[in-house]
Design an enzyme around this catalytic site. Sequence first.
Site, PDB file in Angstrom:
ATOM      1  N   TYR A   1       1.063  97.243 -24.157  1.00  0.00           N
ATOM      2  CA  TYR A   1       2.165  96.362 -24.541  1.00  0.00           C
ATOM      3  C   TYR A   1       3.167  97.190 -25.321  1.00  0.00           C
ATOM      4  CZ  TYR A   1       4.898  92.754 -26.787  1.00  0.00           C
ATOM      5  OH  TYR A   1       5.956  91.984 -27.207  1.00  0.00           O
TER       6      TYR A   1
ATOM      7  N   GLU B   1      11.112  94.042 -23.766  1.00  0.00           N
ATOM      8  CA  GLU B   1       9.647  94.001 -23.756  1.00  0.00           C
ATOM      9  C   GLU B   1       9.111  94.503 -22.423  1.00  0.00           C
ATOM     10  OE1 GLU B   1       6.846  90.483 -25.182  1.00  0.00           O
ATOM     11  OE2 GLU B   1       7.398  90.237 -23.088  1.00  0.00           O
TER      12      GLU B   1
END
Length: 385
Positions: free
Chosen positions: A108, A196
Amino acid sequence: MNIHEYQAKEILSSYGIPIPRGRVALTSDQVERAAKMMGGRCVVKAQIYAGGRGKAGGVKLIHYPEQAQEYGKELFGRNLVTSQTGPEGLKVRRILVEEAVEIAREFYLSITLDRESSRYVLIASAEGGMDIEEVAHKSPEKILTLIIDPLGGLRPYQARKIALELGLFGTVCEDCVELIMNLYRVCQEKDCSLVEINPLVVTKAGWLMAMDAKITFDDNAVYRHREYPDMMDYSQLDPLEINAGKYDLAYIKLTGSIGCLVNGAGLAMATLDVLKECGGEPANFLDVGGGATREKVAEAFRIILQDKDVKGIFVNIFGGIMRCDVIAHGIIEAAGEVHCTLPIVVRMDGSKVEEGKQLLSESGLNVQVGVNLGDAAARIVQMLG
Ligand code: GDP
Ligand code: MN
């Protein structure tokens, strides 16, 4: 302002961040053709302004082109409901078809604005993928964060520290440093409030790649980027929000039954608090702004009336620059048009307040005027009770 995954990936790619080869399809035939181009085996991804698609059936590994077409038909035909969309889901109008990549590890990585420090913060985790929310909740120590100094900017040694902490080494580690630096450039140059990549992957062949991407632009900076308005997909927005945008009204849909028309963000927040304290549930947050005109008030009222969840309306206006009689005219105009019979409670103060109140009481609308904010809030809650 949000954009789709494929648009976010185009931006990342233009900054040198590796993404899978892919095509956007608008029909299920195009999905099939794109699948052929990818060699049959591919990943088909619904493009909506929400995440959580993987778990909701919006991302699928496909083995041959006919299967891609079938799946495309299914996706185009219905609303996709994910944990982030709400019960109605979002309509799928575009589908991204990408080459299937063999994934070895998922990470992530994001950069977003941290409201507390008023700075960009980089967030990374070696436990990326579809369960990142759960990781953040259950084992927060697995989430790495780095607050970025706006003057010094992000430094390569800081990016390297993150890459090493993710467990990368050698050339992949150096690739990751470059990727993080580039991601920070995207964030700054494109005025993002969020970039992101989840998952950022290392492929079985050993390459770093952004498998999913999400970018949110800062609404206050949209005027600096002429291309942004054209990137918007209006099919993904609430029609009432689109209308509010046209009239420069700040409108946010909430879950309750009391429509709120307020001038000024601070007063709007206070209004929601007072309503809640009286046991009421606001249906929206609608700020017409400090210097609202009669037209703006009327449009705001129309937006509130189009919301089927609204059972009563609470108007809380402080007439400073804006005169109360002008506001009353706006309300009467909009409510009259649709023969509104819903209970309305108004709390007004400021210039020409007596004239405003008189206009409302003579309007024939189902309206009450509160003595003060507390009294008015209690009244609307009671009327709906
Ligand atoms: P989200 O659930 O909306 O965040 O959608 P993602 O784009 O992140 O896709 C969900 C998951 O599908 C990812 O976490 C990956 O594990 C998987 N995935 C996406 N693309 C590929 C691919 O090309 N190959 C493989 N094997 N898995 C993929
Ligand atoms: Mn994802």
